[in-house]
Design a protein around this motif. Sequence first.
Motif, PDB file in Angstrom:
ATOM      1  N   ASP A  81       0.843  -1.197   0.000  1.00  0.00           N
ATOM      2  CA  ASP A  81       0.000   0.000   0.000  1.00  0.00           C
ATOM      3  C   ASP A  81       0.876   1.244   0.000  1.00  0.00           C
ATOM      4  N   HIS A  82       0.665   2.125  -0.918  1.00  0.00           N
ATOM      5  CA  HIS A  82       1.410   3.369  -1.132  1.00  0.00           C
ATOM      6  C   HIS A  82       2.790   3.124  -1.732  1.00  0.00           C
ATOM      7  N   GLY A  83       3.418   2.019  -1.420  1.00  0.00           N
ATOM      8  CA  GLY A  83       4.606   1.558  -2.133  1.00  0.00           C
ATOM      9  C   GLY A  83       5.911   2.247  -1.856  1.00  0.00           C
ATOM     10  N   MET A  84       6.022   3.510  -2.069  1.00  0.00           N
ATOM     11  CA  MET A  84       7.299   4.217  -2.086  1.00  0.00           C
ATOM     12  C   MET A  84       8.235   3.783  -0.955  1.00  0.00           C
ATOM     13  N   GLY A  85       9.470   3.471  -1.336  1.00  0.00           N
ATOM     14  CA  GLY A  85      10.507   3.180  -0.361  1.00  0.00           C
ATOM     15  C   GLY A  85      10.581   1.755   0.136  1.00  0.00           C
ATOM     16  N   VAL A  86       9.748   0.859  -0.366  1.00  0.00           N
ATOM     17  CA  VAL A  86       9.805  -0.539   0.057  1.00  0.00           C
ATOM     18  C   VAL A  86      11.019  -1.204  -0.582  1.00  0.00           C
ATOM     19  N   VAL A  87      11.751  -1.998   0.218  1.00  0.00           N
ATOM     20  CA  VAL A  87      12.897  -2.756  -0.268  1.00  0.00           C
ATOM     21  C   VAL A  87      12.738  -4.197   0.205  1.00  0.00           C
ATOM     22  N   ILE A  88      12.780  -5.135  -0.741  1.00  0.00           N
ATOM     23  CA  ILE A  88      12.681  -6.561  -0.433  1.00  0.00           C
ATOM     24  C   ILE A  88      13.926  -7.228  -1.000  1.00  0.00           C
ATOM     25  N   GLY A  89      14.761  -7.759  -0.107  1.00  0.00           N
ATOM     26  CA  GLY A  89      16.049  -8.306  -0.491  1.00  0.00           C
ATOM     27  C   GLY A  89      16.002  -9.663  -1.160  1.00  0.00           C
ATOM     28  N   GLU A  90      17.145 -10.056  -1.673  1.00  0.00           N
ATOM     29  CA  GLU A  90      17.320 -11.245  -2.509  1.00  0.00           C
ATOM     30  C   GLU A  90      16.805 -12.542  -1.898  1.00  0.00           C
ATOM     31  N   THR A  91      17.071 -12.793  -0.637  1.00  0.00           N
ATOM     32  CA  THR A  91      16.671 -14.066  -0.042  1.00  0.00           C
ATOM     33  C   THR A  91      15.405 -13.957   0.811  1.00  0.00           C
ATOM     34  N   ALA A  92      14.704 -12.826   0.691  1.00  0.00           N
ATOM     35  CA  ALA A  92      13.441 -12.656   1.417  1.00  0.00           C
ATOM     36  C   ALA A  92      12.402 -13.630   0.873  1.00  0.00           C
ATOM     37  N   GLU A  93      11.539 -14.085   1.770  1.00  0.00           N
ATOM     38  CA  GLU A  93      10.423 -14.949   1.398  1.00  0.00           C
ATOM     39  C   GLU A  93       9.161 -14.328   1.977  1.00  0.00           C
ATOM     40  N   GLY A 108      18.939  -7.587   4.709  1.00  0.00           N
ATOM     41  CA  GLY A 108      19.914  -8.558   5.189  1.00  0.00           C
ATOM     42  C   GLY A 108      20.750  -7.983   6.312  1.00  0.00           C
ATOM     43  N   ASP A 109      21.382  -8.892   7.064  1.00  0.00           N
ATOM     44  CA  ASP A 109      22.243  -8.428   8.146  1.00  0.00           C
ATOM     45  C   ASP A 109      23.654  -9.008   8.083  1.00  0.00           C
ATOM     46  N   VAL A 110      23.948  -9.754   7.033  1.00  0.00           N
ATOM     47  CA  VAL A 110      25.300 -10.262   6.823  1.00  0.00           C
ATOM     48  C   VAL A 110      25.668 -10.085   5.349  1.00  0.00           C
ATOM     49  N   ASN A 111      26.945 -10.028   5.092  1.00  0.00           N
ATOM     50  CA  ASN A 111      27.438  -9.870   3.723  1.00  0.00           C
ATOM     51  C   ASN A 111      28.015 -11.198   3.239  1.00  0.00           C
ATOM     52  N   GLU A 112      27.168 -12.228   3.233  1.00  0.00           N
ATOM     53  CA  GLU A 112      27.561 -13.586   2.836  1.00  0.00           C
ATOM     54  C   GLU A 112      26.485 -14.142   1.906  1.00  0.00           C
ATOM     55  N   PRO A 113      26.835 -15.063   1.035  1.00  0.00           N
ATOM     56  CA  PRO A 113      25.831 -15.664   0.134  1.00  0.00           C
ATOM     57  C   PRO A 113      25.008 -16.756   0.829  1.00  0.00           C
ATOM     58  N   VAL A 114      24.223 -16.353   1.845  1.00  0.00           N
ATOM     59  CA  VAL A 114      23.387 -17.265   2.618  1.00  0.00           C
ATOM     60  C   VAL A 114      21.993 -16.664   2.722  1.00  0.00           C
ATOM     61  N   LYS A 115      21.065 -17.400   3.324  1.00  0.00           N
ATOM     62  CA  LYS A 115      19.739 -16.846   3.618  1.00  0.00           C
ATOM     63  C   LYS A 115      19.948 -15.728   4.632  1.00  0.00           C
ATOM     64  N   ARG A 116      19.708 -14.489   4.232  1.00  0.00           N
ATOM     65  CA  ARG A 116      20.039 -13.358   5.095  1.00  0.00           C
ATOM     66  C   ARG A 116      18.923 -12.320   5.215  1.00  0.00           C
ATOM     67  N   HIS A 117      17.763 -12.633   4.631  1.00  0.00           N
ATOM     68  CA  HIS A 117      16.629 -11.721   4.677  1.00  0.00           C
ATOM     69  C   HIS A 117      15.441 -12.396   5.362  1.00  0.00           C
ATOM     70  N   PRO A 118      14.475 -11.612   5.824  1.00  0.00           N
ATOM     71  CA  PRO A 118      13.335 -12.162   6.560  1.00  0.00           C
ATOM     72  C   PRO A 118      12.417 -13.060   5.735  1.00  0.00           C
ATOM     73  N   THR A 119      11.688 -13.895   6.474  1.00  0.00           N
ATOM     74  CA  THR A 119      10.600 -14.701   5.937  1.00  0.00           C
ATOM     75  C   THR A 119       9.313 -14.213   6.589  1.00  0.00           C
ATOM     76  N   LEU A 120       8.330 -13.834   5.775  1.00  0.00           N
ATOM     77  CA  LEU A 120       7.015 -13.448   6.276  1.00  0.00           C
ATOM     78  C   LEU A 120       6.047 -14.547   5.880  1.00  0.00           C
TER      79      LEU A 120
END
Length: 172
Positions: A81-93, A108-120
């Motif tokens: 809703d309203h959209g502007m400024g939303v960021v969804i990272g690479e490994t987010a689900e 994300g909270d680490v700079n590694e090629p692992v699951k690093r984004h939230p799951t909703l």
Amino acid sequence: MLGRLREDTRAMCDRDPAAKRCLEVALTYPGVHAVWGYRIANRLWSAELRLPARLFSHLVRLLTGVEIHPAATIGRRVTIDHGMGVVIGETAEVGDDVHMYHGVTLGGDVNEPVKRHPTLEDGVRVGANATLLGDITVGEGATVGAGSVLTRDVPAGATVAGVPAKRVDGSD
């Protein structure tokens, strides 16, 4: 694909009391357009067309103000809703029937090629300007309050708010 686009539009019509007609939503809601753009970019990504996927995703970001990495996983009837400024990272689900407001970050909270984004999980609601960081899970039907900073798992059905986010629905 056309069925998914209709489903996305109907979901926003159902969730936004300001939406008077679905045609209006389809033509003028950048959050809906961002989800549609993600669906195209994700298909390109899945077909190993990584550069075209990233370029298309970048164009969608320029047009909508919403950045969704083409490798993220986005379920059905997800609304922004309203959209502007939303960021969804690479490994987010993001599960089905999730509703987010402007300024939400699934980062994300680490700079590694692992699951690093939230799951909703399914049915989650995330308030405006909430920041969710790391490989955390927000359980089915939970709510994250506006402006919250969340770095821990949230159980199904819970409501969290604040900086740092804590449970505010009377349960432990």
